[in-house]
Scaffold this motif. Structure first.
Motif, PDB file in Angstrom:
ATOM      1  N   PRO A  91       0.819  -1.224   0.000  1.00  0.00           N
ATOM      2  CA  PRO A  91       0.000   0.000   0.000  1.00  0.00           C
ATOM      3  C   PRO A  91       0.847   1.266   0.000  1.00  0.00           C
ATOM      4  CG  PRO A  91      -0.882  -1.613   1.554  1.00  0.00           C
ATOM      5  CD  PRO A  91       0.450  -2.134   1.107  1.00  0.00           C
ATOM      6  N   SER A  92       0.439   2.234  -0.788  1.00  0.00           N
ATOM      7  CA  SER A  92       1.202   3.482  -0.923  1.00  0.00           C
ATOM      8  C   SER A  92       1.279   4.251   0.395  1.00  0.00           C
ATOM      9  CB  SER A  92       0.579   4.364  -2.012  1.00  0.00           C
ATOM     10  OG  SER A  92      -0.767   4.677  -1.686  1.00  0.00           O
ATOM     11  N   GLU A  93       0.248   4.091   1.249  1.00  0.00           N
ATOM     12  CA  GLU A  93       0.268   4.840   2.511  1.00  0.00           C
ATOM     13  C   GLU A  93       1.393   4.384   3.436  1.00  0.00           C
ATOM     14  OE1 GLU A  93      -3.355   1.945   2.770  1.00  0.00           O
ATOM     15  OE2 GLU A  93      -2.389   3.245   1.269  1.00  0.00           O
ATOM     16  N   TRP A  94       1.863   3.147   3.278  1.00  0.00           N
ATOM     17  CA  TRP A  94       3.009   2.707   4.085  1.00  0.00           C
ATOM     18  C   TRP A  94       4.205   3.611   3.831  1.00  0.00           C
ATOM     19  CZ3 TRP A  94       3.563  -3.365   3.717  1.00  0.00           C
ATOM     20  CH2 TRP A  94       2.371  -3.964   4.161  1.00  0.00           C
ATOM     21  N   PHE A  95       4.453   3.865   2.565  1.00  0.00           N
ATOM     22  CA  PHE A  95       5.642   4.627   2.175  1.00  0.00           C
ATOM     23  C   PHE A  95       5.483   6.107   2.525  1.00  0.00           C
ATOM     24  CE2 PHE A  95       5.281   0.853  -0.413  1.00  0.00           C
ATOM     25  CZ  PHE A  95       6.540   0.305  -0.305  1.00  0.00           C
ATOM     26  N   SER A  96       4.262   6.614   2.461  1.00  0.00           N
ATOM     27  CA  SER A  96       4.019   7.999   2.873  1.00  0.00           C
ATOM     28  C   SER A  96       4.313   8.178   4.358  1.00  0.00           C
ATOM     29  CB  SER A  96       2.567   8.384   2.582  1.00  0.00           C
ATOM     30  OG  SER A  96       2.297   8.346   1.195  1.00  0.00           O
ATOM     31  N   LYS A  97       3.876   7.220   5.173  1.00  0.00           N
ATOM     32  CA  LYS A  97       4.113   7.299   6.619  1.00  0.00           C
ATOM     33  C   LYS A  97       5.600   7.195   6.940  1.00  0.00           C
ATOM     34  CE  LYS A  97      -0.404   5.501   8.014  1.00  0.00           C
ATOM     35  NZ  LYS A  97      -1.142   4.396   8.670  1.00  0.00           N
ATOM     36  N   LEU A  98       6.308   6.309   6.247  1.00  0.00           N
ATOM     37  CA  LEU A  98       7.748   6.173   6.476  1.00  0.00           C
ATOM     38  C   LEU A  98       8.487   7.441   6.049  1.00  0.00           C
ATOM     39  CD1 LEU A  98       8.287   2.483   5.302  1.00  0.00           C
ATOM     40  CD2 LEU A  98       8.424   3.340   7.645  1.00  0.00           C
ATOM     41  N   ALA A  99       8.087   8.005   4.918  1.00  0.00           N
ATOM     42  CA  ALA A  99       8.734   9.225   4.434  1.00  0.00           C
ATOM     43  C   ALA A  99       8.523  10.380   5.413  1.00  0.00           C
ATOM     44  CB  ALA A  99       8.199   9.588   3.051  1.00  0.00           C
ATOM     45  N   ASP A 100       7.359  10.420   6.054  1.00  0.00           N
ATOM     46  CA  ASP A 100       7.091  11.476   7.033  1.00  0.00           C
ATOM     47  C   ASP A 100       7.990  11.368   8.262  1.00  0.00           C
ATOM     48  OD1 ASP A 100       5.110  12.548   5.448  1.00  0.00           O
ATOM     49  OD2 ASP A 100       3.461  11.556   6.509  1.00  0.00           O
ATOM     50  N   LEU A 101       8.530  10.176   8.503  1.00  0.00           N
ATOM     51  CA  LEU A 101       9.382   9.968   9.678  1.00  0.00           C
ATOM     52  C   LEU A 101      10.833  10.385   9.452  1.00  0.00           C
ATOM     53  CD1 LEU A 101       8.091   6.447  10.831  1.00  0.00           C
ATOM     54  CD2 LEU A 101       7.682   8.639  11.971  1.00  0.00           C
ATOM     55  N   THR A 102      11.259  10.517   8.207  1.00  0.00           N
ATOM     56  CA  THR A 102      12.658  10.862   7.939  1.00  0.00           C
ATOM     57  C   THR A 102      12.813  12.376   7.808  1.00  0.00           C
ATOM     58  OG1 THR A 102      12.433  10.661   5.519  1.00  0.00           O
ATOM     59  CG2 THR A 102      12.997   8.676   6.744  1.00  0.00           C
ATOM     60  N   ASP A 103      13.951  12.890   8.288  1.00  0.00           N
ATOM     61  CA  ASP A 103      14.194  14.333   8.256  1.00  0.00           C
ATOM     62  C   ASP A 103      14.525  14.827   6.854  1.00  0.00           C
ATOM     63  OD1 ASP A 103      13.775  14.355  10.955  1.00  0.00           O
ATOM     64  OD2 ASP A 103      15.908  14.395  11.504  1.00  0.00           O
ATOM     65  N   HIS A 104      15.139  13.962   6.048  1.00  0.00           N
ATOM     66  CA  HIS A 104      15.537  14.335   4.688  1.00  0.00           C
ATOM     67  C   HIS A 104      15.004  13.287   3.710  1.00  0.00           C
ATOM     68  CE1 HIS A 104      18.324  17.299   6.449  1.00  0.00           C
ATOM     69  NE2 HIS A 104      18.633  16.346   7.315  1.00  0.00           N
TER      70      HIS A 104
END
Length: 332
Positions: A91-104
């Motif tokens: 699911p695409s939302e998995w990657f959106s949530k992970l991306a929100d956790l990284t500073d860069h």
């Protein structure tokens, strides 16, 4: 809490090991399987074998690591084309949530990328993705993308060479491993991951899936079939999948998306045909291993039984894959 559904004993076994509630398992040089099912219909498999005990022995362990990695790469080489179109989409939302956790969002590393399934989704959020795999055959069928750099990483590659290939120390914003970390030399991989992750701000996420739920009728036939595949999986690695990563070592600080011993439970819905399900089953490494030993785990009679339980060859059905994830950051 658990109801024993089947037991397979290939040799007498006496030594006991600790299992989950309601499950009794023996451990020795023989092979013993206890299959249990809980009220939510999730299957749990407990297996011990001679190869598991050998893997725990320090003697000869280092010499086996390269050989085992090459063997596993070979298994997935043989079904690379099946793997490409048979496995579920993340699911695409998995990657959106992970991306929100990284500073860069400059660099990501997708390890055990296979055909690039996860790397393609990661590329939606990061400027550049290094996607690596030990299987050259898998990489040959990977989907090209302008942001993705596919790289072959043979087992002979040193840690320093791998770190340099990925981007150097303290350079990676996100590391992902989809349905693959259980095959790794975990201490070595985690050491490399710790070196390349940004500190602070870098995130590592690993996930997998096991059961696919269709209908009670189909699941019952699928369950009986899966029980027959158990002797042909590679232990102890696949045990992590059967256990939903609940016993997977993960020496990173939790970021709220699962943690060591407590994976985040997820679902992956997919609409598929009967042919799609059969192709997914054929992509299992156990099917390849059994075939090499002269055993056909999917005879035509079983395929027909599965087809009937599915509702016919032309029916398109929604199914749900049961998934699990652990994510974290380097402890400081």
């Amino acid at each position: 809490e658990y109801e024993a559904k089947a037991a397979f004993t290939f040799k007498k076994s006496n030594k006991k090991r600790r299992g989950k509630p309601g499950a009794e398992a023996n451990s020795s040089a023989s092979l013993k399987v206890i299959v249990c099912e809980n009220p939510t219909s999730q299957r749990n498999y407990y297996m011990t074998s001679e190869s598991w005990l050998e893997a725990k022995s320090e003697k000869g362990e280092e010499a086996k690591k390269v050989q085992n990695t090459e063997k596993m790469a070979g298994l997935f080489d043989k079904q690379a084309d099946l793997y490409l179109d048979a496995r579920p989409n993340y699911p695409s939302e998995w990657f959106s949530k992970l991306a929100d956790l990284t500073d860069h969002h400059g660099l990501a590393w997708d390890a055990a990328t296979g055909n690039g399934q996860a790397a393609l989704a990661v590329a939606d959020h990061y400027e550049r993705v290094i996607a690596t795999d030990v299987s050259e055959s898998q990489l040959k069928v990977a989907t090209p993308h302008p942001k993705i750099d596919y790289r072959h990483t043979p087992s002979s590659m040193t840690d320093d060479e791998l770190v340099e290939l990925i981007g150097g120390e303290n350079s990676v914003d996100l590391i992902t491993v989809a349905q693959g970390v259980h095959w790794f030399d975990l201490p070595r991989f985690y050491a490399v991951a710790t070196r390349v992750l940004r500190k602070p701000g870098g995130i590592i996420a690993v996930w997998g899936y096991n059961d696919v739920l269709v209908t009670p009728e189909f699941d019952a036939v699928q369950y009986r079939f899966h029980a027959q595949t158990l002797p042909y999986w590679k232990y102890p690695n696949i045990q992590h999948i059967f256990d939903s990563y609940e016993a997977l070592p993960f020496p990173f600080e939790s970021v709220g998306m699962g943690s060591e011993g407590k994976p985040l439970k997820l679902e992956m819905p997919k609409t598929t045909s009967f042919e799609g399900i059969i192709r997914m089953i054929k992509s299992w490494s156990a099917i390849v291993t059994a075939k090499e030993k002269g055993v056909d785990l999917l005879p035509e009679s079983l395929v027909r039984e599965l087809e009937t339980a599915w509702g016919g060859p032309d029916l398109i059905r929604p199914v749900v894959y049961k998934a699990f994830m652990i994510a974290g950051k380097v402890r400081v």
